[in-house]
Motif scaffolding. Structure first.
Motif, PDB file in Angstrom:
ATOM      1  N   SER A 139       0.856  -1.184   0.000  1.00 55.99           N
ATOM      2  CA  SER A 139       0.000   0.000   0.000  1.00 55.99           C
ATOM      3  C   SER A 139       0.893   1.235   0.000  1.00 55.99           C
ATOM      4  CB  SER A 139      -0.928   0.010   1.209  1.00 55.99           C
ATOM      5  OG  SER A 139      -0.184   0.192   2.396  1.00 55.99           O
ATOM      6  N   VAL A 140       0.485   2.231  -0.770  1.00 55.33           N
ATOM      7  CA  VAL A 140       1.212   3.493  -0.855  1.00 55.33           C
ATOM      8  C   VAL A 140       0.233   4.594  -0.478  1.00 55.33           C
ATOM      9  CG1 VAL A 140       2.467   5.075  -2.365  1.00 55.33           C
ATOM     10  CG2 VAL A 140       2.712   2.597  -2.680  1.00 55.33           C
ATOM     11  N   THR A 141       0.624   5.406   0.497  1.00 58.75           N
ATOM     12  CA  THR A 141      -0.222   6.487   0.984  1.00 58.75           C
ATOM     13  C   THR A 141       0.589   7.772   1.037  1.00 58.75           C
ATOM     14  OG1 THR A 141      -1.424   4.907   2.358  1.00 58.75           O
ATOM     15  CG2 THR A 141      -1.737   7.235   2.869  1.00 58.75           C
ATOM     16  N   LEU A 142      -0.017   8.865   0.622  1.00 59.13           N
ATOM     17  CA  LEU A 142       0.620  10.172   0.705  1.00 59.13           C
ATOM     18  C   LEU A 142      -0.041  10.965   1.820  1.00 59.13           C
ATOM     19  CD1 LEU A 142       2.727  12.062  -0.652  1.00 59.13           C
ATOM     20  CD2 LEU A 142       0.795  13.074  -1.872  1.00 59.13           C
ATOM     21  N   LEU A 143       0.768  11.435   2.749  1.00 63.66           N
ATOM     22  CA  LEU A 143       0.272  12.355   3.777  1.00 63.66           C
ATOM     23  C   LEU A 143       0.392  13.754   3.210  1.00 63.66           C
ATOM     24  CD1 LEU A 143       1.921  10.840   6.974  1.00 63.66           C
ATOM     25  CD2 LEU A 143      -0.319  10.352   5.987  1.00 63.66           C
ATOM     26  N   THR A 144      -0.689  14.510   3.296  1.00 66.16           N
ATOM     27  CA  THR A 144      -0.790  15.783   2.607  1.00 66.16           C
ATOM     28  C   THR A 144      -1.589  16.777   3.427  1.00 66.16           C
ATOM     29  OG1 THR A 144      -1.456  16.752   0.492  1.00 66.16           O
ATOM     30  CG2 THR A 144      -2.839  14.977   1.344  1.00 66.16           C
ATOM     31  N   ARG A 145      -1.764  17.971   2.890  1.00 63.62           N
ATOM     32  CA  ARG A 145      -2.693  18.945   3.459  1.00 63.62           C
ATOM     33  C   ARG A 145      -3.150  19.888   2.355  1.00 63.62           C
ATOM     34  NH1 ARG A 145       1.387  21.018   7.253  1.00 63.62           N
ATOM     35  NH2 ARG A 145      -0.137  20.381   8.794  1.00 63.62           N
ATOM     36  N   ALA A 146      -4.302  20.476   2.552  1.00 68.11           N
ATOM     37  CA  ALA A 146      -4.870  21.399   1.570  1.00 68.11           C
ATOM     38  C   ALA A 146      -3.912  22.567   1.342  1.00 68.11           C
ATOM     39  CB  ALA A 146      -6.224  21.904   2.042  1.00 68.11           C
ATOM     40  N   GLY A 147      -3.784  22.977   0.088  1.00 69.58           N
ATOM     41  CA  GLY A 147      -2.955  24.120  -0.247  1.00 69.58           C
ATOM     42  C   GLY A 147      -1.475  23.817  -0.387  1.00 69.58           C
ATOM     43  N   CYS A 148      -1.101  22.552  -0.325  1.00 67.75           N
ATOM     44  CA  CYS A 148       0.302  22.151  -0.412  1.00 67.75           C
ATOM     45  C   CYS A 148       0.642  21.819  -1.864  1.00 67.75           C
ATOM     46  CB  CYS A 148       0.552  20.951   0.503  1.00 67.75           C
ATOM     47  SG  CYS A 148       2.180  20.187   0.314  1.00 67.75           S
ATOM     48  N   GLY A 149       1.358  22.701  -2.528  1.00 72.82           N
ATOM     49  CA  GLY A 149       1.728  22.482  -3.922  1.00 72.82           C
ATOM     50  C   GLY A 149       2.634  21.282  -4.116  1.00 72.82           C
ATOM     51  N   LEU A 150       3.574  21.088  -3.204  1.00 71.87           N
ATOM     52  CA  LEU A 150       4.447  19.911  -3.283  1.00 71.87           C
ATOM     53  C   LEU A 150       3.640  18.624  -3.168  1.00 71.87           C
ATOM     54  CD1 LEU A 150       7.528  20.910  -1.078  1.00 71.87           C
ATOM     55  CD2 LEU A 150       7.479  20.637  -3.559  1.00 71.87           C
ATOM     56  N   CYS A 151       2.583  18.671  -2.352  1.00 75.45           N
ATOM     57  CA  CYS A 151       1.735  17.491  -2.151  1.00 75.45           C
ATOM     58  C   CYS A 151       1.004  17.119  -3.435  1.00 75.45           C
ATOM     59  CB  CYS A 151       0.736  17.741  -1.019  1.00 75.45           C
ATOM     60  SG  CYS A 151       1.515  18.065   0.584  1.00 75.45           S
ATOM     61  N   VAL A 152       0.500  18.117  -4.140  1.00 74.86           N
ATOM     62  CA  VAL A 152      -0.205  17.867  -5.403  1.00 74.86           C
ATOM     63  C   VAL A 152       0.749  17.227  -6.405  1.00 74.86           C
ATOM     64  CG1 VAL A 152      -1.339  18.986  -7.370  1.00 74.86           C
ATOM     65  CG2 VAL A 152      -1.871  19.719  -5.040  1.00 74.86           C
ATOM     66  N   ARG A 153       1.941  17.763  -6.515  1.00 82.77           N
ATOM     67  CA  ARG A 153       2.949  17.233  -7.427  1.00 82.77           C
ATOM     68  C   ARG A 153       3.329  15.804  -7.038  1.00 82.77           C
ATOM     69  NH1 ARG A 153       7.941  20.690  -7.330  1.00 82.77           N
ATOM     70  NH2 ARG A 153       6.275  22.168  -6.929  1.00 82.77           N
ATOM     71  N   ALA A 154       3.507  15.568  -5.747  1.00 83.53           N
ATOM     72  CA  ALA A 154       3.889  14.237  -5.273  1.00 83.53           C
ATOM     73  C   ALA A 154       2.792  13.212  -5.570  1.00 83.53           C
ATOM     74  CB  ALA A 154       4.191  14.269  -3.780  1.00 83.53           C
ATOM     75  N   ASP A 163      -5.182  13.661   4.417  1.00 81.48           N
ATOM     76  CA  ASP A 163      -4.946  15.048   4.823  1.00 81.48           C
ATOM     77  C   ASP A 163      -4.741  15.055   6.336  1.00 81.48           C
ATOM     78  OD1 ASP A 163      -5.482  17.727   5.849  1.00 81.48           O
ATOM     79  OD2 ASP A 163      -6.199  18.216   3.832  1.00 81.48           O
ATOM     80  N   VAL A 164      -3.523  15.387   6.775  1.00 82.54           N
ATOM     81  CA  VAL A 164      -3.205  15.302   8.203  1.00 82.54           C
ATOM     82  C   VAL A 164      -4.012  16.287   9.036  1.00 82.54           C
ATOM     83  CG1 VAL A 164      -0.890  14.359   7.840  1.00 82.54           C
ATOM     84  CG2 VAL A 164      -1.198  16.841   8.035  1.00 82.54           C
ATOM     85  N   ASP A 165      -4.467  17.376   8.422  1.00 80.67           N
ATOM     86  CA  ASP A 165      -5.286  18.347   9.167  1.00 80.67           C
ATOM     87  C   ASP A 165      -6.714  17.831   9.333  1.00 80.67           C
ATOM     88  OD1 ASP A 165      -3.134  20.154   9.420  1.00 80.67           O
ATOM     89  OD2 ASP A 165      -3.528  20.935   7.409  1.00 80.67           O
ATOM     90  N   GLU A 166      -7.249  17.190   8.288  1.00 82.38           N
ATOM     91  CA  GLU A 166      -8.613  16.652   8.365  1.00 82.38           C
ATOM     92  C   GLU A 166      -8.708  15.499   9.361  1.00 82.38           C
ATOM     93  OE1 GLU A 166     -10.160  15.583   4.552  1.00 82.38           O
ATOM     94  OE2 GLU A 166     -10.053  17.639   3.795  1.00 82.38           O
ATOM     95  N   GLU A 195       3.468  14.080  14.187  1.00 82.24           N
ATOM     96  CA  GLU A 195       4.704  13.445  13.726  1.00 82.24           C
ATOM     97  C   GLU A 195       5.146  13.923  12.351  1.00 82.24           C
ATOM     98  OE1 GLU A 195       6.698   9.046  12.969  1.00 82.24           O
ATOM     99  OE2 GLU A 195       4.737   9.179  13.929  1.00 82.24           O
ATOM    100  N   PHE A 196       4.200  14.098  11.424  1.00 84.48           N
ATOM    101  CA  PHE A 196       4.567  14.353  10.040  1.00 84.48           C
ATOM    102  C   PHE A 196       4.179  15.738   9.519  1.00 84.48           C
ATOM    103  CE2 PHE A 196       3.879   9.689  10.242  1.00 84.48           C
ATOM    104  CZ  PHE A 196       5.163   9.278   9.900  1.00 84.48           C
ATOM    105  N   GLY A 197       3.384  16.493  10.247  1.00 83.54           N
ATOM    106  CA  GLY A 197       2.793  17.725   9.739  1.00 83.54           C
ATOM    107  C   GLY A 197       3.753  18.815   9.327  1.00 83.54           C
ATOM    108  N   ASP A 198       4.980  18.785   9.846  1.00 81.38           N
ATOM    109  CA  ASP A 198       5.929  19.843   9.504  1.00 81.38           C
ATOM    110  C   ASP A 198       6.842  19.489   8.336  1.00 81.38           C
ATOM    111  OD1 ASP A 198       7.286  17.907  10.920  1.00 81.38           O
ATOM    112  OD2 ASP A 198       8.586  19.316  11.973  1.00 81.38           O
TER     113      ASP A 198
END
Length: 85
Positions: free
Chosen positions: A7-22, A41-44, A55-58
């Protein structure tokens, strides 16, 4: 050969341009292995899983392979392909 147990999961947040690209990059890589990457989405999810954001939000985006940290900020494509093989 594909290994459907990965399984592959991306931890992300709204408004993160790097996240969209990843996520776009992950979709392309994972498609070669018959895997659909997930995204969290770590914030949701913070209300039910605050430890994830703590752990990962920063250092988002973070790629998790089988629930374990694989890479962050950038997708390590060659390593991910090797680990999925």
């Amino acid at each position: 050969m594909t290994n459907p147990t990965h399984s592959v999961t991306l931890l992300t947040r709204a408004g993160c341009g790097l996240c969209v690209r990843a996520l776009d990059q992950l979709r392309g890589i994972c498609a070669d292995f018959g895997i659909e990457p997930g995204a969290i989405d770590v914030d949701e999810i913070a209300s039910t899983n605050p430890a994830l954001r703590a752990e990962f939000g920063d250092r988002l985006p973070v790629v998790l392979l089988d629930g374990r940290e694989h890479s962050y900020f950038d997708v390590d494509e060659s390593r991910l392909r090797a680990d999925l093989s």
